[in-house]
Scaffold this motif. Structure first.
Motif, PDB file in Angstrom:
ATOM      1  N   GLY A  26       0.816  -1.211   0.000  1.00 47.96           N
ATOM      2  CA  GLY A  26       0.000   0.000   0.000  1.00 47.96           C
ATOM      3  C   GLY A  26       0.844   1.253   0.000  1.00 47.96           C
ATOM      4  N   LEU A  27       1.942   1.230   0.768  1.00 47.91           N
ATOM      5  CA  LEU A  27       2.849   2.382   0.783  1.00 47.91           C
ATOM      6  C   LEU A  27       3.516   2.551  -0.576  1.00 47.91           C
ATOM      7  CD1 LEU A  27       4.259   4.640   2.329  1.00 47.91           C
ATOM      8  CD2 LEU A  27       5.912   2.945   3.164  1.00 47.91           C
ATOM      9  N   LEU A  74       0.241  -9.997 -13.224  1.00 43.96           N
ATOM     10  CA  LEU A  74      -0.751 -11.012 -13.563  1.00 43.96           C
ATOM     11  C   LEU A  74      -1.729 -11.309 -12.448  1.00 43.96           C
ATOM     12  CD1 LEU A  74       1.530 -13.539 -15.500  1.00 43.96           C
ATOM     13  CD2 LEU A  74       0.144 -11.663 -16.395  1.00 43.96           C
ATOM     14  N   ARG A  75      -1.430 -10.876 -11.244  1.00 38.03           N
ATOM     15  CA  ARG A  75      -2.360 -11.139 -10.143  1.00 38.03           C
ATOM     16  C   ARG A  75      -2.420  -9.936  -9.215  1.00 38.03           C
ATOM     17  NH1 ARG A  75       0.351 -13.062  -5.429  1.00 38.03           N
ATOM     18  NH2 ARG A  75       2.603 -13.309  -5.755  1.00 38.03           N
ATOM     19  N   ARG A  76      -3.579  -9.735  -8.689  1.00 35.78           N
ATOM     20  CA  ARG A  76      -3.746  -8.647  -7.735  1.00 35.78           C
ATOM     21  C   ARG A  76      -3.220  -9.073  -6.368  1.00 35.78           C
ATOM     22  NH1 ARG A  76      -7.406  -4.752  -9.560  1.00 35.78           N
ATOM     23  NH2 ARG A  76      -8.521  -5.348 -11.467  1.00 35.78           N
ATOM     24  N   LYS A  77      -2.643  -8.103  -5.662  1.00 37.83           N
ATOM     25  CA  LYS A  77      -2.135  -8.365  -4.323  1.00 37.83           C
ATOM     26  C   LYS A  77      -2.854  -7.473  -3.312  1.00 37.83           C
ATOM     27  CE  LYS A  77       1.745  -9.696  -3.311  1.00 37.83           C
ATOM     28  NZ  LYS A  77       3.135  -9.759  -2.813  1.00 37.83           N
ATOM     29  N   SER A  78      -2.934  -7.965  -2.089  1.00 39.29           N
ATOM     30  CA  SER A  78      -3.571  -7.180  -1.031  1.00 39.29           C
ATOM     31  C   SER A  78      -2.724  -5.959  -0.719  1.00 39.29           C
ATOM     32  CB  SER A  78      -3.738  -8.030   0.224  1.00 39.29           C
ATOM     33  OG  SER A  78      -4.647  -9.083   0.007  1.00 39.29           O
ATOM     34  N   CYS A  79      -3.374  -4.793  -0.680  1.00 36.82           N
ATOM     35  CA  CYS A  79      -2.686  -3.531  -0.382  1.00 36.82           C
ATOM     36  C   CYS A  79      -3.498  -2.755   0.648  1.00 36.82           C
ATOM     37  CB  CYS A  79      -2.549  -2.663  -1.642  1.00 36.82           C
ATOM     38  SG  CYS A  79      -1.498  -3.327  -2.911  1.00 36.82           S
ATOM     39  N   ALA A  80      -2.803  -2.188   1.599  1.00 35.00           N
ATOM     40  CA  ALA A  80      -3.472  -1.266   2.509  1.00 35.00           C
ATOM     41  C   ALA A  80      -3.944  -0.059   1.708  1.00 35.00           C
ATOM     42  CB  ALA A  80      -2.515  -0.841   3.609  1.00 35.00           C
ATOM     43  N   CYS A  81      -5.178   0.327   1.921  1.00 35.81           N
ATOM     44  CA  CYS A  81      -5.714   1.474   1.193  1.00 35.81           C
ATOM     45  C   CYS A  81      -5.081   2.764   1.694  1.00 35.81           C
ATOM     46  CB  CYS A  81      -7.231   1.543   1.367  1.00 35.81           C
ATOM     47  SG  CYS A  81      -8.110   0.137   0.654  1.00 35.81           S
ATOM     48  N   GLU A  82      -5.052   3.762   0.812  1.00 37.82           N
ATOM     49  CA  GLU A  82      -4.430   5.038   1.175  1.00 37.82           C
ATOM     50  C   GLU A  82      -5.123   5.640   2.389  1.00 37.82           C
ATOM     51  OE1 GLU A  82      -4.250   9.246  -1.010  1.00 37.82           O
ATOM     52  OE2 GLU A  82      -3.048   7.711  -2.023  1.00 37.82           O
ATOM     53  N   LEU A  86      -0.403   6.463   5.698  1.00 37.36           N
ATOM     54  CA  LEU A  86       0.380   6.058   4.525  1.00 37.36           C
ATOM     55  C   LEU A  86       0.827   7.269   3.728  1.00 37.36           C
ATOM     56  CD1 LEU A  86      -0.694   3.193   5.262  1.00 37.36           C
ATOM     57  CD2 LEU A  86      -0.799   2.751   2.797  1.00 37.36           C
ATOM     58  N   VAL A  87      -0.022   8.286   3.647  1.00 36.35           N
ATOM     59  CA  VAL A  87       0.348   9.506   2.926  1.00 36.35           C
ATOM     60  C   VAL A  87       1.520  10.194   3.611  1.00 36.35           C
ATOM     61  CG1 VAL A  87      -0.435  11.826   2.312  1.00 36.35           C
ATOM     62  CG2 VAL A  87      -1.917   9.848   1.890  1.00 36.35           C
ATOM     63  N   ARG A  88       1.497  10.277   4.950  1.00 39.55           N
ATOM     64  CA  ARG A  88       2.615  10.884   5.673  1.00 39.55           C
ATOM     65  C   ARG A  88       3.892  10.069   5.474  1.00 39.55           C
ATOM     66  NH1 ARG A  88       3.897  14.186  10.295  1.00 39.55           N
ATOM     67  NH2 ARG A  88       2.026  15.320   9.662  1.00 39.55           N
TER      68      ARG A  88
END
Length: 294
Positions: A26-27, A74-82, A86-88
């Motif tokens: 996500g970062l 080719l595959r989606r991965k789990s990501c923490a949403c913004e 994460l912005v900081r």
């Protein structure tokens, strides 16, 4: 950053490791979307830890989405949403890497210097945006690095003075971040002190060979690039003191999530890195540019 801040994976639950990976991804996506894809090449676990802690303090954080990236097309991965955390962390990562490249340009010669100049040119647009978002942190980082460079130029034999200058950079990274900012400043100050000193220990052989500044070499007047038992014991003591102080600040926080991961990093991951660095068995392959395995 340096890539020293990481969990002890074997002691994490599977879902905790997956969560840590999702924060890293996500970062990475946050940096890419806000500052450009080249900025993600310099991402390390250190700023992932910062993102994890800041996101854990948000009651509406912790959400996860699935995305593709150039390393996993080719595959989606789990990501923490913004999120604000994460912005900081993304802006801090970009600003720190920019200033670190400036140090490389000042300290190195030949190919390394030319490569740093070229990379800094390509990263300038993203850095400019991050600096506009966190102008106080950018300014403070520049001031503290000038102070640190002066201490290095003077060959200061103190451990505390250069470590303090670097630690204050991480203190500035979390300044004014919500109601817990004073606790966060104390927590990340001591984490920063640990990072600086453990990096100095890890660089002893390289710095001894090149004649570069290293406070551990100067403090103990080392005549060979090895840590004698008495020096190793003293450095282990001061490094673990910094981790204890960081943990004591952390327990004043009330995170909404990820306490197990954060405590693993502070109480197991970083002590294990300390042990490996002092014994000369540490490998930094896992802490930098982990796109291929994450």
């Amino acid at each position: 950053m340096f890539g020293f801040v990481r969990p002890l994976r074997g002691e994490l639950k599977v879902r905790e490791w997956e969560r840590f990976q999702s924060v890293y991804c996500g970062l990475c996506h946050t940096i890419r979307q806000r500052y450009g894809i080249l900025q993600t090449a310099l991402l390390s676990y250190d700023c992932t830890y910062l993102a994890l802690v800041l996101d854990a303090l948000e009651d509406n954080g912790g959400t996860v989405c699935r995305k593709r990236c150039i390393m996993h097309p080719l595959r989606r991965k789990s990501c923490a949403c913004e999120s604000p955390g994460l912005v900081r962390a993304a802006a801090v990562s970009v600003i720190l890497q920019w200033h670190k490249l400036g140090d490389t340009i000042a300290d190195e010669r030949g190919f390394k210097r030319a490569a740093a100049r070229l990379l800094r040119l390509f990263l300038s647009r993203g850095y400019g945006r991050a600096a506009r978002e966190l102008p106080d942190f950018d300014r403070r980082t520049g001031q503290l690095l000038q102070e640190l460079n002066e201490l290095e130029r003077q060959k200061t034999p103190s451990l505390d003075r250069p470590a303090d200058a670097f630690a204050n950079i991480l203190r500035a990274a979390v300044a004014d971040f919500g109601r817990d900012s004073r606790i966060l400043e104390e927590m990340f100050y001591h984490t920063g002190r640990w990072i600086y000193l453990v990096d100095a220990c890890d660089d002893i052989q390289e710095d001894f060979a090149s004649g570069s500044y290293n406070p551990v070499i100067l403090r103990w007047q080392l005549t060979q690039p090895v840590l004698l038992p008495t020096v190793k014991d003293a450095m282990n003591h001061t490094l673990l003191q910094s981790l204890a102080a960081s943990y004591h600040a952390y327990i004043l926080l009330q995170p909404y999530r990820d306490a197990g991961i954060i405590e693993n990093i502070l109480c197991q991951g970083l002590p294990e890195v300390t042990r490996q660095v002092l014994e000369g068995t540490f490998s930094n392959d896992g802490g930098k540019n982990r796109h291929g395995s994450l």
